[in-house]
Design a protein around this motif. Structure first.
Motif, mmCIF file in Angstrom:
data_model
loop_
_atom_site.group_PDB
_atom_site.id
_atom_site.type_symbol
_atom_site.label_atom_id
_atom_site.label_comp_id
_atom_site.label_asym_id
_atom_site.label_seq_id
_atom_site.Cartn_x
_atom_site.Cartn_y
_atom_site.Cartn_z
ATOM 1 N N LYS A 1 0.924 -1.222 0.007
ATOM 2 C CA LYS A 1 -0.066 0.050 0.173
ATOM 3 C C LYS A 1 0.815 1.120 -0.025
ATOM 4 N N GLN A 2 2.092 1.201 0.576
ATOM 5 C CA GLN A 2 2.826 2.413 0.872
ATOM 6 C C GLN A 2 3.638 2.656 -0.327
ATOM 7 N N ILE A 3 4.142 1.766 -0.964
ATOM 8 C CA ILE A 3 4.836 1.910 -2.188
ATOM 9 C C ILE A 3 3.951 2.488 -3.470
ATOM 10 N N GLY A 4 2.648 2.064 -3.205
ATOM 11 C CA GLY A 4 1.748 2.437 -4.112
ATOM 12 C C GLY A 4 1.418 3.868 -4.343
ATOM 13 N N VAL A 5 1.540 4.624 -3.152
ATOM 14 C CA VAL A 5 1.300 5.805 -2.966
ATOM 15 C C VAL A 5 2.449 7.007 -2.820
ATOM 16 N N ALA A 6 3.464 6.281 -2.336
ATOM 17 C CA ALA A 6 4.598 7.177 -2.088
ATOM 18 C C ALA A 6 5.142 7.804 -3.386
ATOM 19 N N ALA A 7 5.405 7.390 -4.325
ATOM 20 C CA ALA A 7 5.914 7.809 -5.668
ATOM 21 C C ALA A 7 4.738 8.834 -6.206
ATOM 22 N N SER A 8 3.389 8.508 -6.207
ATOM 23 C CA SER A 8 2.387 9.411 -6.360
ATOM 24 C C SER A 8 2.409 10.767 -5.826
#
Length: 104
Positions: free
Chosen positions: A54-61
């Motif tokens: 979940k975190q990797i999915g939003v971090a770059a965004s």
């Protein structure tokens, strides 16, 4: 344990409409960190892996590249079921979130 970030966040360059959401974004990261701590305390590897996904999915965004970096570190050790490195990095992670919040 020594962990050093190799990246810098660039959340200040976000579109203004997205930038206004950063306070809420960081609040949600603190809530997620609490869930991670619970998963680590109960040796819940699947919970740790779910957190990382979940975190990797939003971090770059949100151009929070340090969040992505630290989460990948946790993910690497979760895949190996190595809990000690994850436990050791939790204070670093929390301090990062505090700095991110103060930077907004």
């Amino acid at each position: 344990m020594v962990f050093h970030f190799t990246t810098k966040d660039e959340h200040h360059s976000l579109h203004p409409n997205i930038k206004t959401y950063m306070q809420v974004f960081v609040k949600h990261r603190f809530l997620a960190l609490e869930k991670l701590k619970t998963a680590v305390a109960s040796d819940d590897i699947e919970g740790i892996r779910d957190f990382c996904h979940k975190q990797i999915g939003v971090a770059a965004s949100y151009k929070c590249y340090r969040l992505e970096e630290i989460t990948k570190y946790i993910q690497k050790h979760a895949r190996k079921t190595e809990l000690e490195p994850i436990k050791e990095i939790l204070p670093v992670f929390e301090e990062y979130l505090k700095q991110l919040q103060a930077d907004l």
